[in-house]
Design an enzyme around this catalytic site. Structure first.
Site, mmCIF file in Angstrom:
data_model
loop_
_atom_site.group_PDB
_atom_site.id
_atom_site.type_symbol
_atom_site.label_atom_id
_atom_site.label_comp_id
_atom_site.label_asym_id
_atom_site.label_seq_id
_atom_site.Cartn_x
_atom_site.Cartn_y
_atom_site.Cartn_z
ATOM 1 N N GLY A 24 -3.808 70.120 95.694
ATOM 2 C CA GLY A 24 -4.233 71.367 96.332
ATOM 3 C C GLY A 24 -4.006 71.403 97.834
ATOM 4 O O GLY A 24 -4.665 72.172 98.544
ATOM 5 N N ASN A 26 -1.351 72.576 99.347
ATOM 6 C CA ASN A 26 -0.808 73.911 99.674
ATOM 7 C C ASN A 26 -1.881 74.979 99.596
ATOM 8 O O ASN A 26 -1.909 75.903 100.415
ATOM 9 C CB ASN A 26 0.355 74.251 98.743
ATOM 10 C CG ASN A 26 1.640 73.594 99.196
ATOM 11 O OD1 ASN A 26 2.244 74.019 100.177
ATOM 12 N ND2 ASN A 26 2.044 72.528 98.523
ATOM 13 N N MET A 108 1.034 73.427 87.394
ATOM 14 C CA MET A 108 2.042 72.778 86.554
ATOM 15 C C MET A 108 2.154 73.403 85.162
ATOM 16 O O MET A 108 2.298 72.700 84.163
ATOM 17 C CB MET A 108 1.752 71.272 86.453
ATOM 18 C CG MET A 108 1.676 70.579 87.803
ATOM 19 S SD MET A 108 3.114 70.873 88.848
ATOM 20 C CE MET A 108 4.230 69.699 88.107
ATOM 21 N N ASN A 123 5.533 81.493 94.045
ATOM 22 C CA ASN A 123 5.462 80.047 93.820
ATOM 23 C C ASN A 123 6.168 79.317 94.953
ATOM 24 O O ASN A 123 7.066 79.861 95.584
ATOM 25 C CB ASN A 123 6.147 79.693 92.494
ATOM 26 C CG ASN A 123 6.044 78.216 92.165
ATOM 27 O OD1 ASN A 123 4.987 77.591 92.377
ATOM 28 N ND2 ASN A 123 7.110 77.628 91.666
ATOM 29 N N HIS A 125 8.270 75.665 95.721
ATOM 30 C CA HIS A 125 8.981 74.628 94.966
ATOM 31 C C HIS A 125 9.676 73.684 95.953
ATOM 32 O O HIS A 125 10.330 74.147 96.896
ATOM 33 C CB HIS A 125 10.001 75.307 94.049
ATOM 34 C CG HIS A 125 10.703 74.349 93.160
ATOM 35 N ND1 HIS A 125 10.134 73.845 92.009
ATOM 36 C CD2 HIS A 125 11.936 73.765 93.260
ATOM 37 C CE1 HIS A 125 10.974 73.008 91.438
ATOM 38 N NE2 HIS A 125 12.075 72.950 92.172
#
Ligand code: GRF
Length: 207
Positions: A24, A26, A108, A123, A125
């Site tokens: 967590g 981010n 995930m 999102n 990545h």
């Protein structure tokens, strides 16, 4: 890209939901840079992180959200007979929290088309998409010595495939370890994700 979302907001308040599965970090960066702050666009907008949600009851990020004073709910897929029941529960929690937009931050799982009908979703990545989609992208790009960096994109039903909002390349230094490179990727993610969201909304930092 999401400017229209802001036009009909009650009380100029944009409510975000954040989904995560692990550390967590981010999520924390998003909360620290956006939560309960005012931003300038066509009109001033206040952003509120209304709900954090995780599919893992042992996710270290739960403690982070609690420390930051943001409500955090655990919903474990194993407690639902079918994936579609779990997805409906997710939608229900985010709807009850009146979220307008959802950010995946190390979540995930794939989200369903039904979920995406309810919430525009972004999102982050850890590679230069379309290079290295899926799990373990950071290690794979590091080892391949190409496609290293960070992407923020709109979520579509296909894995790591939606329109790119922001991307920044970051190359490993000569002899750099994967551990050191991972830390630099995370630091870049923490900067890029809030910035990309504001860019997609046509907002500028105000307070
Ligand atoms: C990040 O590298 C993100 O890009 C990827 O999963 C990782 C999550 O890290 N999708 P954290 O849980 O935010 O610390």
């Amino acid at each position: 890209m999401f400017e229209n979302l802001l036009e009909n907001l009650p009380a100029s308040l944009l409510r975000l939901g954040i989904l995560f599965s692990g550390q967590g970090s981010n999520m924390q960066a998003l909360i620290e840079s956006l939560h309960q702050r005012t931003f300038l666009g066509k009109k001033p907008i206040i952003i509120e992180v209304a709900l954090c949600l995780t599919n893992k009851s042992k996710a270290p990020g739960i403690a982070r959200a609690q420390k930051l004073g943001v409500p955090c709910v655990v919903l474990e897929p194993a407690n639902y007979a079918q994936t579609s029941d779990f997805e409906r529960a997710l939608i229900e929690h985010l709807s009850l929290a009146r979220c307008h937009l959802v950010l995946l931050a190390g979540y995930m799982r794939l989200v369903s088309p039904l979920f995406l009908e309810h919430f525009p979703t972004l999102n982050i990545h850890p590679s230069m998409l379309p290079h290295f989609k899926g799990k373990d992208a950071l290690r794979a790009s590091f080892e391949a010595k190409e496609g290293t960096g960070v992407s923020v994109h709109v979520v579509t039903p296909q894995l790591d495939s939606g329109p790119i909002i922001a991307q920044q390349a970051l190359n490993p230094k000569p002899q750099e370890s994967l551990e050191s490179f991972t830390q630099r990727i995370h630091a870049l993610e923490h900067q890029l994700y809030p910035k990309a969201l504001l860019q997609a909304l046509g907002l500028e930092r105000f307070t």
